[in-house]
Scaffold this motif. Structure first.
Motif, PDB file in Angstrom:
ATOM      1  N   VAL A 162       0.839  -1.198   0.000  1.00  0.00           N
ATOM      2  CA  VAL A 162       0.000   0.000   0.000  1.00  0.00           C
ATOM      3  C   VAL A 162       0.873   1.247   0.000  1.00  0.00           C
ATOM      4  CG1 VAL A 162      -1.944  -1.134   1.132  1.00  0.00           C
ATOM      5  CG2 VAL A 162      -0.166  -0.026   2.514  1.00  0.00           C
ATOM      6  N   VAL A 163       0.262   2.369  -0.306  1.00  0.00           N
ATOM      7  CA  VAL A 163       0.968   3.643  -0.353  1.00  0.00           C
ATOM      8  C   VAL A 163       0.008   4.752   0.034  1.00  0.00           C
ATOM      9  CG1 VAL A 163       0.440   4.033  -2.798  1.00  0.00           C
ATOM     10  CG2 VAL A 163       2.440   5.132  -1.785  1.00  0.00           C
ATOM     11  N   VAL A 164       0.545   5.773   0.665  1.00  0.00           N
ATOM     12  CA  VAL A 164      -0.201   7.012   0.940  1.00  0.00           C
ATOM     13  C   VAL A 164       0.417   8.100   0.075  1.00  0.00           C
ATOM     14  CG1 VAL A 164      -0.832   8.744   2.662  1.00  0.00           C
ATOM     15  CG2 VAL A 164      -0.796   6.321   3.287  1.00  0.00           C
ATOM     16  N   VAL A 165      -0.404   8.808  -0.665  1.00  0.00           N
ATOM     17  CA  VAL A 165       0.093   9.842  -1.574  1.00  0.00           C
ATOM     18  C   VAL A 165      -0.344  11.209  -1.085  1.00  0.00           C
ATOM     19  CG1 VAL A 165       0.073   8.277  -3.546  1.00  0.00           C
ATOM     20  CG2 VAL A 165      -1.938   9.703  -3.080  1.00  0.00           C
ATOM     21  N   SER A 166       0.402  12.217  -1.484  1.00  0.00           N
ATOM     22  CA  SER A 166       0.006  13.588  -1.163  1.00  0.00           C
ATOM     23  C   SER A 166      -1.123  14.026  -2.082  1.00  0.00           C
ATOM     24  CB  SER A 166       1.198  14.525  -1.308  1.00  0.00           C
ATOM     25  OG  SER A 166       1.567  14.638  -2.674  1.00  0.00           O
ATOM     26  N   GLN A 167      -1.808  15.101  -1.677  1.00  0.00           N
ATOM     27  CA  GLN A 167      -2.910  15.606  -2.482  1.00  0.00           C
ATOM     28  C   GLN A 167      -2.445  16.009  -3.877  1.00  0.00           C
ATOM     29  OE1 GLN A 167      -6.416  16.037  -1.371  1.00  0.00           O
ATOM     30  NE2 GLN A 167      -6.405  15.964  -3.605  1.00  0.00           N
ATOM     31  N   MET A 168      -1.274  16.604  -3.969  1.00  0.00           N
ATOM     32  CA  MET A 168      -0.777  17.030  -5.270  1.00  0.00           C
ATOM     33  C   MET A 168      -0.482  15.837  -6.163  1.00  0.00           C
ATOM     34  SD  MET A 168       2.468  19.531  -6.168  1.00  0.00           S
ATOM     35  CE  MET A 168       1.598  20.987  -5.586  1.00  0.00           C
ATOM     36  N   LEU A 169       0.099  14.780  -5.595  1.00  0.00           N
ATOM     37  CA  LEU A 169       0.382  13.599  -6.401  1.00  0.00           C
ATOM     38  C   LEU A 169      -0.913  12.913  -6.835  1.00  0.00           C
ATOM     39  CD1 LEU A 169       2.359  11.666  -7.674  1.00  0.00           C
ATOM     40  CD2 LEU A 169       2.537  10.462  -5.478  1.00  0.00           C
ATOM     41  N   ALA A 170      -1.903  12.881  -5.948  1.00  0.00           N
ATOM     42  CA  ALA A 170      -3.190  12.297  -6.319  1.00  0.00           C
ATOM     43  C   ALA A 170      -3.824  13.059  -7.471  1.00  0.00           C
ATOM     44  CB  ALA A 170      -4.123  12.289  -5.105  1.00  0.00           C
ATOM     45  N   ASP A 171      -3.720  14.380  -7.426  1.00  0.00           N
ATOM     46  CA  ASP A 171      -4.284  15.194  -8.513  1.00  0.00           C
ATOM     47  C   ASP A 171      -3.529  14.980  -9.813  1.00  0.00           C
ATOM     48  OD1 ASP A 171      -6.110  16.177  -6.708  1.00  0.00           O
ATOM     49  OD2 ASP A 171      -4.970  18.008  -6.270  1.00  0.00           O
ATOM     50  N   ARG A 172      -2.227  14.700  -9.727  1.00  0.00           N
ATOM     51  CA  ARG A 172      -1.447  14.481 -10.943  1.00  0.00           C
ATOM     52  C   ARG A 172      -1.737  13.103 -11.543  1.00  0.00           C
ATOM     53  NH1 ARG A 172       3.421  17.536 -10.950  1.00  0.00           N
ATOM     54  NH2 ARG A 172       2.887  19.675 -10.328  1.00  0.00           N
ATOM     55  N   LEU A 173      -1.871  12.097 -10.682  1.00  0.00           N
ATOM     56  CA  LEU A 173      -2.085  10.738 -11.181  1.00  0.00           C
ATOM     57  C   LEU A 173      -3.525  10.506 -11.626  1.00  0.00           C
ATOM     58  CD1 LEU A 173      -0.010   8.636  -8.599  1.00  0.00           C
ATOM     59  CD2 LEU A 173       0.581   9.103 -10.983  1.00  0.00           C
ATOM     60  N   TYR A 174      -4.447  10.946 -10.800  1.00  0.00           N
ATOM     61  CA  TYR A 174      -5.861  10.692 -11.083  1.00  0.00           C
ATOM     62  C   TYR A 174      -6.660  11.991 -10.971  1.00  0.00           C
ATOM     63  CZ  TYR A 174      -4.603   5.780 -10.694  1.00  0.00           C
ATOM     64  OH  TYR A 174      -4.024   4.551 -10.895  1.00  0.00           O
ATOM     65  N   PRO A 175      -6.462  12.900 -11.908  1.00  0.00           N
ATOM     66  CA  PRO A 175      -7.236  14.149 -11.871  1.00  0.00           C
ATOM     67  C   PRO A 175      -8.728  13.865 -12.080  1.00  0.00           C
ATOM     68  CG  PRO A 175      -6.063  13.944 -13.949  1.00  0.00           C
ATOM     69  CD  PRO A 175      -5.588  12.825 -13.080  1.00  0.00           C
ATOM     70  N   ASP A 176      -9.550  14.515 -11.264  1.00  0.00           N
ATOM     71  CA  ASP A 176     -11.013  14.385 -11.344  1.00  0.00           C
ATOM     72  C   ASP A 176     -11.477  12.960 -11.112  1.00  0.00           C
ATOM     73  OD1 ASP A 176     -11.111  17.107 -12.051  1.00  0.00           O
ATOM     74  OD2 ASP A 176     -10.768  16.627 -14.163  1.00  0.00           O
ATOM     75  N   GLU A 177     -10.673  12.157 -10.423  1.00  0.00           N
ATOM     76  CA  GLU A 177     -11.058  10.791 -10.089  1.00  0.00           C
ATOM     77  C   GLU A 177     -10.742  10.541  -8.618  1.00  0.00           C
ATOM     78  OE1 GLU A 177      -9.820   7.684 -12.896  1.00  0.00           O
ATOM     79  OE2 GLU A 177      -9.011   9.292 -14.170  1.00  0.00           O
ATOM     80  N   ASP A 178     -11.418   9.575  -8.052  1.00  0.00           N
ATOM     81  CA  ASP A 178     -11.139   9.165  -6.684  1.00  0.00           C
ATOM     82  C   ASP A 178      -9.908   8.267  -6.695  1.00  0.00           C
ATOM     83  OD1 ASP A 178     -11.086   8.418  -4.088  1.00  0.00           O
ATOM     84  OD2 ASP A 178     -13.045   7.425  -4.049  1.00  0.00           O
ATOM     85  N   PRO A 179      -8.827   8.688  -6.071  1.00  0.00           N
ATOM     86  CA  PRO A 179      -7.588   7.893  -6.146  1.00  0.00           C
ATOM     87  C   PRO A 179      -7.571   6.691  -5.215  1.00  0.00           C
ATOM     88  CG  PRO A 179      -7.220   9.833  -4.821  1.00  0.00           C
ATOM     89  CD  PRO A 179      -8.639   9.935  -5.324  1.00  0.00           C
TER      90      PRO A 179
END
Length: 511
Positions: free
Chosen positions: A267-284
């Motif tokens: 498992v991994v915990v990502v920062s908000q910025m990384l979540a927005d970069r990987l899965y923009p407009d999606e639930d990461p």
């Protein structure tokens, strides 16, 4: 000295009349200027010793060769040469002027003149230059002070109060006996957490603000084709209580748990910025992030943490992800422990050291400090620059005020007769004050205009080192103008008062 040379014309005329030569007068003025320069140099060297001590005490720790700054023989030799050059330059023009005085004309006019226009051109220009330099330094100080203030207001993304940090070197192999479930690091954290006065404890290979290694990651449902498909992000290896200890809010999902071990899904915990970069407009959450180690490690995103400043408060947020130390086949040999205390952090250092030594007697500890201290250190250079500019600006203001006062006082002295004549013909003291202030305002005003123009040009050069400060913002220049106005009024107040109190009869009788 230039101003005084004009007021000493009668003295020079008398010396020439009784047999003095222009060369002797020039030597007299040069000796006086060298003596003044020498006294100033001695005082300056004394202040330099104090200044060096202040720089060492308050300068940023990462300032190169800070400890080696010293007033040594080279500095003293340079100061001696500068003193001689300054003394000669200071007295050269007055010395030449003193030797060229026409005795008859000077004695006939009493050493003074009623035609002031053009007599103070060089002096006024020098004062204007001083004022211009003062304005540039004042603007620079104001800009760096604003930048430093903006840095202090930045939210680091965590709570630094009551947070103690310490670096520890972990053993390369487990200690003798049965290894703790989380290895030496987990055992250390558990022992520290059990200490009285400790609220939370956690470990990480690197803490926020201190940077960290970078890795390029990508979405699990896409195969990267070009380099831009990877998102560079800061990687951190942390214990399960990391987010609670650092008080980094979780925007979604959860943090790590003890059950996130080597036999459970990665498992991994990502920062908000990384979540927005990987899965923009999606639930990461529950989506896959691939860490390109070996053939690629798919990690399930179980939490989204708030953004923190990874590389100092002035660097902004960057994408980041966090890995559980229990799921890795290795643990970095050097880790940083974070301990949140309910009391004074420094008071718990001996207990924390003892708890670590219970796990590994030879564990070396280093970089013991508080997070508030580390955050302050990360902004030390901008603050130090602002302090230096403040000192330089203050010195420049003093020099400008001194020059303005000297030239204005000299103007009043040599114009005493004309002021008396105007007063005898009906001019009021208020008019005399206005004339003096107008002359001072003309000198300062021209320097102010030139200084503001130079400041606007210089501000563009330092734009890149300012933090959230617009270098051409009008308030900065308005404040500098007001400060300079107060200095000008203060420097010209005494000469203006002298002009207003000239007694016409006494002035004419003295002439």
């Amino acid at each position: 000295f230039l101003a005084r040379a004009l007021s000493r014309q009668r003295e020079f005329a008398v010396r020439l009349s009784i047999g003095g030569s222009p060369g002797r007068i020039a030597r007299l003025v040069l000796v006086q200027s060298l003596v003044l320069s020498g006294v100033g140099a001695l005082v300056g060297i004394g202040l330099a010793h104090l200044g060096v001590d202040a720089v060492k005490a308050f300068g940023p720790a990462d300032l190169p060769r800070l400890a080696s700054i010293v007033v040594d023989g080279r500095v003293l030799l340079f100061s001696a040469l500068a003193t001689i050059v300054t003394g000669i330059a200071l007295g050269a023009a007055p010395a030449l002027r003193g030797g060229r005085v026409a005795p008859a004309a000077a004695l006939q006019q009493g050493g003074h003149t009623t035609g002031e226009r053009g007599r103070f051109g060089v002096r006024s220009a020098l004062v204007s230059v001083q004022v211009a330099l003062s304005v540039v330094l004042l603007v620079g100080f104001a800009l760096f002070l604003s930048s430093s203030w903006q840095l202090q207001q930045v939210d680091p993304g965590l709570d630094p109060e009551g947070l103690l940090t310490v670096d520890v070197q972990l053993p390369a192999a487990p200690p003798e006996g049965e290894a703790a479930p989380g290895g030496p690091l987990g055992d250390m954290v558990d022992r520290i957490r059990a200490l009285p006065g400790v609220a939370e404890a956690a470990g990480a290979d690197e803490l926020p603000v201190f940077g960290g290694p970078y890795n390029g990651v990508h979405r699990g449902d896409r195969t990267p084709q070009v380099a831009s498909d990877y998102v560079p992000a800061t990687r951190r290896i942390v214990t399960e209580d990391f987010f609670r200890t650092m008080r980094i809010p979780l925007q979604a999902g959860r943090g790590f748990e003890r059950t996130d071990g080597p036999d459970s899904r990665p498992v991994v915990v990502v920062s908000q910025m990384l979540a927005d970069r990987l899965y923009p407009d999606e639930d990461p959450l529950e989506r896959i992030m691939v860490l390109p180690w070996g053939d690629g490690i798919p990690l399930t995103i179980v939490g989204v943490a708030s953004d923190v400043h990874d590389y100092g408060l002035d660097m902004g947020h960057r994408p980041a992800f966090y890995l559980s130390f229990r799921q890795l086949p290795f643990i970095p040999t050097s880790m940083r422990l974070a301990v949140r205390t309910a009391a004074s952090p420094s008071a718990l250092v001996p207990s924390i050291r003892a708890a670590i030594r219970e796990v590994d007697k030879g564990a070396p500890l280093s970089r013991v400090g508080t997070m508030t201290g580390w955050l302050a250190e990360s902004t030390a250079r901008p603050r130090f620059t602002a302090v230096l500019l403040c000192v330089f600006a203050a010195i420049a203001l003093i020099l400008s005020a001194t020059g303005l006062y000297g030239v204005t006082s000299s103007y009043v002295a040599v114009s005493r007769r004309s002021i008396g004549i105007r007063a005898a013909l009906g001019a009021s003291p208020r008019q005399a004050v206005r004339r003096v202030l107008a002359r001072a305002a003309l000198m300062a005003g021209s320097g102010l205009v030139a200084g503001l123009a130079a400041s606007l040009a210089a501000a563009q050069v330092i734009r890149g080192v300012l933090f959230q400060v617009e270098p051409t913002a009008p308030p900065t220049y308005v404040v500098v103008t007001l400060v300079l106005t107060v200095v000008v009024l203060g420097a010209s107040a005494v000469p203006a008062w002298r002009a207003a109190t000239v007694d016409p009869a006494e002035a004419l009788r003295h002439e």
